[in-house]
Every structure is written in C-alpha cells, then in structure tokens.
Write a protein that holds these residues in place. Structure first.
Motif, PDB file in Angstrom:
ATOM      1  N   UNK A 180       0.839  -1.202   0.000  1.00 31.76           N
ATOM      2  CA  UNK A 180       0.000   0.000   0.000  1.00 31.76           C
ATOM      3  C   UNK A 180       0.870   1.248   0.000  1.00 31.76           C
ATOM      4  N   UNK A 181       1.967   1.224   0.752  1.00 27.56           N
ATOM      5  CA  UNK A 181       2.891   2.361   0.775  1.00 27.56           C
ATOM      6  C   UNK A 181       3.526   2.568  -0.602  1.00 27.56           C
ATOM      7  N   UNK A 182       3.922   1.468  -1.235  1.00 30.85           N
ATOM      8  CA  UNK A 182       4.534   1.557  -2.564  1.00 30.85           C
ATOM      9  C   UNK A 182       3.543   2.119  -3.577  1.00 30.85           C
ATOM     10  N   UNK A 183       2.288   1.640  -3.517  1.00 26.16           N
ATOM     11  CA  UNK A 183       1.267   2.121  -4.450  1.00 26.16           C
ATOM     12  C   UNK A 183       1.018   3.614  -4.277  1.00 26.16           C
ATOM     13  N   UNK A 184       1.013   4.091  -3.045  1.00 31.55           N
ATOM     14  CA  UNK A 184       0.841   5.522  -2.808  1.00 31.55           C
ATOM     15  C   UNK A 184       1.978   6.325  -3.441  1.00 31.55           C
ATOM     16  N   UNK A 185       3.213   5.813  -3.314  1.00 35.76           N
ATOM     17  CA  UNK A 185       4.347   6.503  -3.931  1.00 35.76           C
ATOM     18  C   UNK A 185       4.221   6.563  -5.444  1.00 35.76           C
ATOM     19  N   UNK A 186       3.771   5.459  -6.055  1.00 34.49           N
ATOM     20  CA  UNK A 186       3.581   5.440  -7.508  1.00 34.49           C
ATOM     21  C   UNK A 186       2.503   6.427  -7.941  1.00 34.49           C
ATOM     22  N   UNK A 187       1.409   6.502  -7.177  1.00 38.03           N
ATOM     23  CA  UNK A 187       0.325   7.431  -7.512  1.00 38.03           C
ATOM     24  C   UNK A 187       0.800   8.874  -7.407  1.00 38.03           C
ATOM     25  N   UNK A 188       1.539   9.186  -6.346  1.00 41.00           N
ATOM     26  CA  UNK A 188       2.036  10.548  -6.172  1.00 41.00           C
ATOM     27  C   UNK A 188       3.004  10.932  -7.292  1.00 41.00           C
ATOM     28  N   UNK A 189       3.794   9.995  -7.745  1.00 39.25           N
ATOM     29  CA  UNK A 189       4.721  10.269  -8.846  1.00 39.25           C
ATOM     30  C   UNK A 189       3.968  10.504 -10.147  1.00 39.25           C
ATOM     31  N   UNK A 198       1.043  11.644 -10.640  1.00 35.92           N
ATOM     32  CA  UNK A 198       0.259  12.879 -10.633  1.00 35.92           C
ATOM     33  C   UNK A 198       1.091  14.110 -10.978  1.00 35.92           C
ATOM     34  N   UNK A 199       2.412  13.985 -10.989  1.00 39.69           N
ATOM     35  CA  UNK A 199       3.295  15.121 -11.249  1.00 39.69           C
ATOM     36  C   UNK A 199       3.979  14.919 -12.601  1.00 39.69           C
ATOM     37  N   UNK A 200       3.551  15.648 -13.635  1.00 43.85           N
ATOM     38  CA  UNK A 200       4.073  15.412 -14.989  1.00 43.85           C
ATOM     39  C   UNK A 200       5.589  15.524 -15.082  1.00 43.85           C
ATOM     40  N   UNK A 201       6.173  16.499 -14.397  1.00 45.76           N
ATOM     41  CA  UNK A 201       7.629  16.658 -14.486  1.00 45.76           C
ATOM     42  C   UNK A 201       8.344  15.450 -13.906  1.00 45.76           C
ATOM     43  N   UNK A 202       7.867  14.958 -12.751  1.00 42.87           N
ATOM     44  CA  UNK A 202       8.486  13.776 -12.155  1.00 42.87           C
ATOM     45  C   UNK A 202       8.271  12.551 -13.034  1.00 42.87           C
ATOM     46  N   UNK A 203       7.075  12.442 -13.603  1.00 45.00           N
ATOM     47  CA  UNK A 203       6.764  11.305 -14.470  1.00 45.00           C
ATOM     48  C   UNK A 203       7.713  11.262 -15.666  1.00 45.00           C
ATOM     49  N   UNK A 204       7.938  12.401 -16.296  1.00 43.39           N
ATOM     50  CA  UNK A 204       8.814  12.443 -17.467  1.00 43.39           C
ATOM     51  C   UNK A 204      10.273  12.268 -17.070  1.00 43.39           C
ATOM     52  N   UNK A 205      10.657  12.845 -15.920  1.00 39.32           N
ATOM     53  CA  UNK A 205      12.032  12.683 -15.442  1.00 39.32           C
ATOM     54  C   UNK A 205      12.349  11.219 -15.199  1.00 39.32           C
ATOM     55  N   UNK A 206      11.436  10.494 -14.557  1.00 39.05           N
ATOM     56  CA  UNK A 206      11.681   9.086 -14.245  1.00 39.05           C
ATOM     57  C   UNK A 206      11.727   8.248 -15.509  1.00 39.05           C
ATOM     58  N   UNK A 207      10.879   8.568 -16.488  1.00 33.51           N
ATOM     59  CA  UNK A 207      10.949   7.858 -17.771  1.00 33.51           C
ATOM     60  C   UNK A 207      12.303   8.087 -18.444  1.00 33.51           C
ATOM     61  N   UNK A 208      12.806   9.316 -18.370  1.00 38.74           N
ATOM     62  CA  UNK A 208      14.104   9.620 -18.966  1.00 38.74           C
ATOM     63  C   UNK A 208      15.227   8.907 -18.222  1.00 38.74           C
ATOM     64  N   UNK A 209      15.117   8.806 -16.885  1.00 39.26           N
ATOM     65  CA  UNK A 209      16.132   8.093 -16.118  1.00 39.26           C
ATOM     66  C   UNK A 209      16.140   6.599 -16.468  1.00 39.26           C
ATOM     67  N   UNK A 210      14.954   6.043 -16.753  1.00 34.94           N
ATOM     68  CA  UNK A 210      14.905   4.644 -17.183  1.00 34.94           C
ATOM     69  C   UNK A 210      15.663   4.465 -18.494  1.00 34.94           C
ATOM     70  N   UNK A 261       8.752  11.032   0.224  1.00 32.56           N
ATOM     71  CA  UNK A 261      10.025  11.319  -0.442  1.00 32.56           C
ATOM     72  C   UNK A 261      10.856  10.065  -0.693  1.00 32.56           C
ATOM     73  N   UNK A 262      11.013   9.221   0.318  1.00 31.67           N
ATOM     74  CA  UNK A 262      11.840   8.021   0.128  1.00 31.67           C
ATOM     75  C   UNK A 262      11.263   7.107  -0.942  1.00 31.67           C
ATOM     76  N   UNK A 263       9.926   7.015  -0.982  1.00 32.19           N
ATOM     77  CA  UNK A 263       9.304   6.152  -1.990  1.00 32.19           C
ATOM     78  C   UNK A 263       9.508   6.706  -3.402  1.00 32.19           C
ATOM     79  N   UNK A 264       9.377   8.023  -3.555  1.00 35.56           N
ATOM     80  CA  UNK A 264       9.593   8.610  -4.876  1.00 35.56           C
ATOM     81  C   UNK A 264      11.070   8.518  -5.267  1.00 35.56           C
ATOM     82  N   UNK A 265      11.971   8.686  -4.294  1.00 35.35           N
ATOM     83  CA  UNK A 265      13.401   8.495  -4.567  1.00 35.35           C
ATOM     84  C   UNK A 265      13.653   7.063  -5.023  1.00 35.35           C
ATOM     85  N   UNK A 266      12.998   6.094  -4.368  1.00 43.57           N
ATOM     86  CA  UNK A 266      13.214   4.693  -4.749  1.00 43.57           C
ATOM     87  C   UNK A 266      12.666   4.413  -6.144  1.00 43.57           C
TER      88      UNK A 266
END
Length: 410
Positions: free
Chosen positions: A206-215, A217-229, A344-349
């Motif tokens: 449940x904690x992990x799912x919340x982190x994914x949802x929060x990520x 919802x933020x377009x800049x973070x979503x695109x940044x993480x895709x680019x990091x992949x 924060x830790x979940x989004x960092x992970x």
C-alpha cells in the motif's frame, strides 16, 4: 559547515569510496581473475543491479516507515558483510561465475535499501539552525552530496588501481573497514523515536502504491523518471559492459590500470562539473539542463564509437563524466524539491528503480550485443537512441518547462 551536514557527507563519501572500489574490482575479478567472456560479464554486472527491480521500492517504503538513518546504517553493515564473505572465500580458492553472481546479488539487495534511505537524509542535513530549509539550500546540499559521492568514488578507484600491487584481499578488507565507519556516521543522524502513526501501520504494498500514484500525478516527475529509465538502460548499461571490454583491448597486459584510468577520468569529469555547479548553482530551469545533458551524451557516445586513441578515450570519458554528473545533480534536486516529505523516500526509490533497474537490463543487452558485434558498434547504437530520446522529450515539454522559484510545473 553544520555538524549534521558534515556527518552526512562523511557517511556518504565512505559508502561511495566502497562503491568506487567495487566498480573496478568486480568486473576485473570477472574478466582477469576468473576469465569470463563478455556475455558472462554482462550477467555479473547485471546481478548487482537486478535486485533493484525487486527490493528498491520496498527499501523506499521502509525508509519512509522507519528512521532513514538507521536503515542506511544497517544497509552499510550488510554491504560490509558481503565483502567480508568474498574476502574469506578468496583465502581458500578462486571464485567461479556462480559465486560472483551470488556476491553481486547480495550487494544489490543491500544497495537497494541503502540508496533511498541515504538520499532521504538530504532534507534533514539541509536544515539551518532554526530547522528550516529552502530550495537553494536543498540544491546546494544535493551538490555537496554529489561532490562527496564522486570524490569518494575517485578515492576508491585510485585504491583499486593498485590491484596488481596490493591484491584483491587487501582491497576487500578496505571496503569492509570503510563501510563500517560510514555506518557509524549515518547512524549519528538518527532522530528521536516517534509514536507509531497510521502511515507506519499500512502494508508495504500500500505504501509503494501511494508513492507510484504521487509520482504519476506530477508530470515533471513522471517524465524525469521515464528519462532516467532510458539513461539507465542505454548509458549505464553500456558503460558497465563496454568500458571494461575497451580497456582490455586498449590496455593489453595492463588493462586493469588503463580501466582504472578511464574510470578516474570519468570521475574527474564528475568532480569538475560538481564543483562548477557548487559555485554557480544549478539554475532555475533544471529540466532544460537535463535535456542538454542528454544531447551531449549522444554526441560523446557517437564520438567514442569511431575508435579514438587511448588518450582520446580518456579525454572523452572525462567529458562523459561531466555530463553525467550535471544530469544526476539536476535530476536528484528536482526529486528532492518536488516530492512531498511523507512520500520522499518512496519517490526516490522509484527514481532509482527506473535508473538502476533498467541499467541491469541494459548491461545484459550490451553484453549480448558486444558478444556478437564490436563494442564500438554498441556505442554507436546507444548514441543514435539518445538522439531520438532527446527529440521525444523535448517535444513532450513537461520536463523542459520545469522552473524553480514559484513557476514550476509539478
């Protein structure tokens, strides 16, 4: 420098020094001591990264649920035990592929819990005497963190360059000692225990799912993480496999020394870029900076694919390091500033899972491609894919529009 920031940087640099040793030792043990081919080298390098696919999100959830400093310290102890185990085995016999895969996987599991917990301590270390923080203080702390990381890795690689003179056992012993000391510094950053909250009572998934949802919802973070992949798959995967193969070709009988020189040139570039950012700042448009780093990386990969001279390869590796450091500092600052404190830790992970999880797959792909084609061909394809990724992300625009100081698109 505030005492808490100094303790954080000492602990961070200690873990980075051990990583710098590991970056040289593990592939060189595989290539020079055990004599593994390129495909098996790809598996060994991937074994360190593949556990991120399973454990990194749990590591982020644990760091949000428990004290991040204690989690980071325990992960350091785990890494020290891994190196101590290989040191003990070397006292009796030369390891084989199966043991190196087990060793690499054990390192990867411990690192998956260390990374999000350690990076979570940035905000704690960035606070002033009144306990307040700001965007500029966080950006500067991230830059200090990157300098500690690259400086520590450079020290580890310098020690690893003495492989032929000192032997693998002494270098493994140094890793054990440094990680033990780093654990003490990170443990000193603990906060007083707080009552168990409803957040801590939730199940890990449940904690992990919340982190994914929060990520998401933020377009800049979503695109940044895709680019990091993408960066992990194409850039880190290629770096981990192709560079030691090129070093073996260029360096001849002293390939380990040349490989260490290439790694040190890369780190020298990262240190130079980080010091420059420390003095000049990261700017108000970090997203555009990341895009330009992607374009420069594409140009460098294509340039290396043409087969430079040994000195030319060293210089290009230094430039590659500068570009990689700038992109990493900008990306981590965006995550630190845009991620809500409770997630924060979940989004960092999630950020690190995208980067290092895809790097494991990239190392496997680079190993397969380099087994059947020249390593320089692998670099050429990586450069072409980077140009395509630059065009796609620039066209999308969410990351390009990120602007700090009140006008950010989150």
């Amino acid at each position: 420098m505030p005492p808490r920031l100094r303790q954080f940087l000492l602990g961070y640099s200690g873990t980075s020094l051990a990583t710098g040793l590991q970056v040289i030792l593990l592939p060189w043990i595989a290539v020079a001591v055990v004599g593994l081919p390129a495909l098996h080298l790809g598996w060994v390098q991937a074994s360190v990264l593949l556990p991120n696919l399973v454990f990194l999100l749990f590591g982020g959830a644990l760091a949000d649920r428990r004290d991040a400093a204690a989690v980071a310290a325990l992960a350091c102890v785990g890494l020290a035990l891994c190196h101590a185990g290989l040191l003990l085995y070397f006292s009796y016999r030369i390891p084989n592929l199966a043991l190196l895969l087990l060793y690499g996987a054990s390192l990867g599991i411990c690192t998956a819990f260390l990374q999000p917990a350690r990076d979570n301590l940035v905000q704690r270390s960035a606070r002033d005497r009144e306990g307040q923080t700001s965007e500029s203080r966080v950006q500067k702390t991230v830059t200090w963190m990157m300098l500690a990381q690259y400086g520590g890795q450079a020290g580890g690689m310098l020690l690893a360059s003495r492989f032929d003179q000192w032997g693998v056992q002494l270098l493994l012993g140094i890793q054990v000692a440094v990680l033990s000391i780093a654990a003490l510094f990170l443990l000193s950053l603990r906060k007083k225990a707080a009552p168990v909250s409803a957040e801590e009572e939730k199940r890990p998934h449940a904690l992990i799912l919340e982190g994914l949802v929060q990520t998401w919802r933020r377009p800049a973070l979503r695109e940044l993480i895709a680019l990091m992949a993408f960066n992990g798959f194409v850039h880190i995967g290629v770096f981990l496999v192709v560079l030691p193969l090129l070093a073996a070709q260029y360096g001849g009988g002293r390939g380990v020394s040349y490989y260490a020189t290439l790694q040190l040139a890369f780190i020298a570039g990262t240190v130079a870029a980080t010091v420059t950012m420390l003095h000049r700042g990261q700017g108000q448009q970090p997203g555009r900076g990341i895009l330009m780093c992607l374009l420069y990386s594409a140009a460098l990969l294509v340039a290396i694919s043409f087969g430079p001279t040994p000195l030319g390869l060293i210089l290009l590796c230094a430039c590659w390091g500068a570009v990689a450091a700038a992109a990493a500092a900008l990306g981590r600052a965006i995550v630190q500033l845009f991620a809500p404190a409770e997630y924060r830790s979940r989004i960092i992970s999630i950020y690190q899972l995208a980067l290092f999880g895809s790097a494991a797959l990239g190392a496997l792909a680079a190993g397969v491609l380099s087994e059947f084609a020249a390593p320089l061909t692998t670099l050429l394809w990586a450069g072409i894919l980077s140009l395509l990724a630059f065009a796609l992300v620039a066209w999308s625009g969410a990351l390009r529009r990120v602007e700090l100081g009140g006008g950010e698109s989150r």
